[in-house]
Design a protein around this motif. Structure first.
Motif, PDB file in Angstrom:
ATOM      1  N   SER A  99      21.903 -47.655  14.902  1.00  0.00           N
ATOM      2  CA  SER A  99      21.272 -48.149  16.315  1.00  0.00           C
ATOM      3  C   SER A  99      22.181 -47.937  17.122  1.00  0.00           C
ATOM      4  O   SER A  99      21.288 -47.163  17.635  1.00  0.00           O
ATOM      5  CB  SER A  99      20.426 -48.966  15.945  1.00  0.00           C
ATOM      6  N   ARG A 100      23.177 -47.759  17.184  1.00  0.00           N
ATOM      7  CA  ARG A 100      23.978 -47.476  17.991  1.00  0.00           C
ATOM      8  C   ARG A 100      24.871 -46.608  17.934  1.00  0.00           C
ATOM      9  O   ARG A 100      25.069 -46.018  17.197  1.00  0.00           O
ATOM     10  CB  ARG A 100      25.030 -49.092  17.781  1.00  0.00           C
ATOM     11  N   LYS A 101      25.100 -45.340  19.253  1.00  0.00           N
ATOM     12  CA  LYS A 101      25.493 -44.520  19.717  1.00  0.00           C
ATOM     13  C   LYS A 101      26.627 -44.319  18.746  1.00  0.00           C
ATOM     14  O   LYS A 101      27.306 -45.465  19.060  1.00  0.00           O
ATOM     15  CB  LYS A 101      25.238 -44.022  21.197  1.00  0.00           C
ATOM     16  N   ARG A 102      27.575 -43.849  18.276  1.00  0.00           N
ATOM     17  CA  ARG A 102      28.508 -43.226  17.906  1.00  0.00           C
ATOM     18  C   ARG A 102      29.757 -42.643  19.197  1.00  0.00           C
ATOM     19  O   ARG A 102      29.094 -41.646  19.784  1.00  0.00           O
ATOM     20  CB  ARG A 102      28.912 -42.361  16.752  1.00  0.00           C
ATOM     21  N   PRO A 103      30.843 -43.808  19.276  1.00  0.00           N
ATOM     22  CA  PRO A 103      31.186 -43.863  20.436  1.00  0.00           C
ATOM     23  C   PRO A 103      32.247 -42.051  20.785  1.00  0.00           C
ATOM     24  O   PRO A 103      32.416 -41.826  20.060  1.00  0.00           O
ATOM     25  CB  PRO A 103      32.455 -44.662  20.748  1.00  0.00           C
ATOM     26  N   ASN A 104      32.821 -41.966  21.749  1.00  0.00           N
ATOM     27  CA  ASN A 104      33.036 -40.332  21.708  1.00  0.00           C
ATOM     28  C   ASN A 104      34.218 -40.522  22.303  1.00  0.00           C
ATOM     29  O   ASN A 104      34.751 -41.113  23.684  1.00  0.00           O
ATOM     30  CB  ASN A 104      32.216 -39.278  23.164  1.00  0.00           C
ATOM     31  N   ILE A 105      35.086 -40.684  21.320  1.00  0.00           N
ATOM     32  CA  ILE A 105      36.987 -41.125  21.677  1.00  0.00           C
ATOM     33  C   ILE A 105      37.592 -40.214  21.837  1.00  0.00           C
ATOM     34  O   ILE A 105      38.789 -40.086  22.398  1.00  0.00           O
ATOM     35  CB  ILE A 105      37.522 -42.187  21.106  1.00  0.00           C
ATOM     36  N   ARG A 106      37.024 -39.212  22.284  1.00  0.00           N
ATOM     37  CA  ARG A 106      37.992 -37.411  22.533  1.00  0.00           C
ATOM     38  C   ARG A 106      38.492 -37.291  23.681  1.00  0.00           C
ATOM     39  O   ARG A 106      39.977 -37.520  23.679  1.00  0.00           O
ATOM     40  CB  ARG A 106      36.977 -35.830  22.241  1.00  0.00           C
ATOM     41  N   ARG A 107      38.227 -37.813  24.736  1.00  0.00           N
ATOM     42  CA  ARG A 107      38.632 -37.959  25.956  1.00  0.00           C
ATOM     43  C   ARG A 107      39.427 -38.973  25.911  1.00  0.00           C
ATOM     44  O   ARG A 107      41.201 -38.645  26.480  1.00  0.00           O
ATOM     45  CB  ARG A 107      37.542 -38.276  27.191  1.00  0.00           C
ATOM     46  N   LYS A 108      39.477 -39.860  25.604  1.00  0.00           N
ATOM     47  CA  LYS A 108      40.904 -41.284  25.337  1.00  0.00           C
ATOM     48  C   LYS A 108      41.742 -40.429  24.494  1.00  0.00           C
ATOM     49  O   LYS A 108      42.976 -40.889  25.235  1.00  0.00           O
ATOM     50  CB  LYS A 108      40.341 -42.457  25.288  1.00  0.00           C
ATOM     51  N   ILE A 109      41.261 -40.012  23.803  1.00  0.00           N
ATOM     52  CA  ILE A 109      42.645 -39.600  22.472  1.00  0.00           C
ATOM     53  C   ILE A 109      43.324 -38.557  23.227  1.00  0.00           C
ATOM     54  O   ILE A 109      44.492 -38.246  23.663  1.00  0.00           O
ATOM     55  CB  ILE A 109      42.162 -38.829  21.394  1.00  0.00           C
ATOM     56  N   GLU A 110      42.512 -37.128  24.112  1.00  0.00           N
ATOM     57  CA  GLU A 110      42.815 -36.195  24.907  1.00  0.00           C
ATOM     58  C   GLU A 110      44.069 -36.871  25.727  1.00  0.00           C
ATOM     59  O   GLU A 110      44.791 -36.842  26.681  1.00  0.00           O
ATOM     60  CB  GLU A 110      42.233 -35.331  25.040  1.00  0.00           C
ATOM     61  N   ASP A 111      43.830 -38.558  26.749  1.00  0.00           N
ATOM     62  CA  ASP A 111      44.259 -38.686  27.529  1.00  0.00           C
ATOM     63  C   ASP A 111      45.535 -39.024  27.616  1.00  0.00           C
ATOM     64  O   ASP A 111      46.505 -39.787  28.135  1.00  0.00           O
ATOM     65  CB  ASP A 111      43.332 -39.710  29.396  1.00  0.00           C
ATOM     66  N   ARG A 112      45.960 -40.093  26.077  1.00  0.00           N
ATOM     67  CA  ARG A 112      47.313 -40.171  25.926  1.00  0.00           C
ATOM     68  C   ARG A 112      47.726 -39.521  24.816  1.00  0.00           C
ATOM     69  O   ARG A 112      48.827 -40.412  24.408  1.00  0.00           O
ATOM     70  CB  ARG A 112      46.777 -42.025  25.090  1.00  0.00           C
ATOM     71  N   LYS A 113      47.739 -38.210  24.774  1.00  0.00           N
ATOM     72  CA  LYS A 113      48.043 -37.863  24.040  1.00  0.00           C
ATOM     73  C   LYS A 113      49.922 -37.426  24.656  1.00  0.00           C
ATOM     74  O   LYS A 113      50.126 -37.497  25.438  1.00  0.00           O
ATOM     75  CB  LYS A 113      48.042 -35.940  24.127  1.00  0.00           C
ATOM     76  N   GLY A 114      50.847 -37.336  23.550  1.00  0.00           N
ATOM     77  CA  GLY A 114      52.656 -37.902  23.462  1.00  0.00           C
ATOM     78  C   GLY A 114      52.384 -39.701  24.157  1.00  0.00           C
ATOM     79  O   GLY A 114      53.511 -39.264  24.231  1.00  0.00           O
ATOM     80  N   GLU A 115      51.545 -40.191  24.279  1.00  0.00           N
ATOM     81  CA  GLU A 115      52.469 -42.070  24.673  1.00  0.00           C
ATOM     82  C   GLU A 115      52.249 -42.336  23.532  1.00  0.00           C
ATOM     83  O   GLU A 115      52.117 -42.411  22.667  1.00  0.00           O
ATOM     84  CB  GLU A 115      50.883 -42.550  25.313  1.00  0.00           C
ATOM     85  N   GLU A 116      53.915 -42.998  23.604  1.00  0.00           N
ATOM     86  CA  GLU A 116      54.260 -43.923  22.193  1.00  0.00           C
ATOM     87  C   GLU A 116      53.394 -45.424  22.740  1.00  0.00           C
ATOM     88  O   GLU A 116      53.532 -45.516  23.387  1.00  0.00           O
ATOM     89  CB  GLU A 116      56.019 -44.505  22.592  1.00  0.00           C
ATOM     90  N   TYR A 117      53.440 -45.880  21.794  1.00  0.00           N
ATOM     91  CA  TYR A 117      52.184 -47.750  20.963  1.00  0.00           C
ATOM     92  C   TYR A 117      54.007 -47.878  20.282  1.00  0.00           C
ATOM     93  O   TYR A 117      53.923 -47.037  19.383  1.00  0.00           O
ATOM     94  CB  TYR A 117      51.085 -47.166  20.861  1.00  0.00           C
ATOM     95  N   TYR A 118      53.885 -49.405  20.166  1.00  0.00           N
ATOM     96  CA  TYR A 118      54.322 -49.911  19.839  1.00  0.00           C
ATOM     97  C   TYR A 118      54.185 -51.331  19.516  1.00  0.00           C
ATOM     98  O   TYR A 118      53.243 -51.557  20.446  1.00  0.00           O
ATOM     99  CB  TYR A 118      55.685 -50.504  20.273  1.00  0.00           C
TER     100      TYR A 118
END
Length: 118
Positions: A99-118
């Motif tokens: 009933s809820r559309k699946r969010p498209n996170i592709r752009r979010k992932i591509e924008d954050r490529k190479g960033e390090e998370y801790y």
């Protein structure tokens, strides 16, 4: 697929070239939680289960995609897992649209490529 962890682990080990077919045994995985619970803490009403499955519908669809694409599972494993899912969330197990559309996170992932998370 926690109930199948030993078989799944051993299948992955074999796929990666492991020589021992039974590198992990069922006794190697602890089955008891550290904390005991009352029966009332474990109970979900039928209504609550339906509501929870509805809220988790998109995650269930991703889970089904992962199960179907897993290289360490054969057709019987996939079918057994989907049947188990159908026993818990019957509607979401057989349907492919929520009933809820699946969010498209592709752009979010591509924008954050190479960033390090801790």
């Amino acid at each position: 697929r926690n109930n199948h962890m030993v078989d799944d682990w051993n299948a992955i080990n074999k796929f990666l070239g492991g020589q021992r077919p039974d590198i992990l045994k069922s006794g190697d995985i602890p089955v008891n939680n550290a904390h005991t619970k009352n029966a009332t803490e474990l109970y979900l009403s039928k209504y609550s289960k339906v509501a929870l499955c509805q809220v988790l519908c998109n995650e269930i669809q991703v889970y089904k995609d992962l199960i179907r694409g897993a290289i360490n599972l054969n057709a019987d494993d996939v079918n057994a897992t989907l049947e188990e899912l159908e026993g818990v969330c019957p509607k979401e197990a057989v349907e492919n649209i929520c009933s809820r559309k699946r969010p498209n996170i592709r752009r979010k992932i591509e924008d954050r490529k190479g960033e390090e998370y801790y």
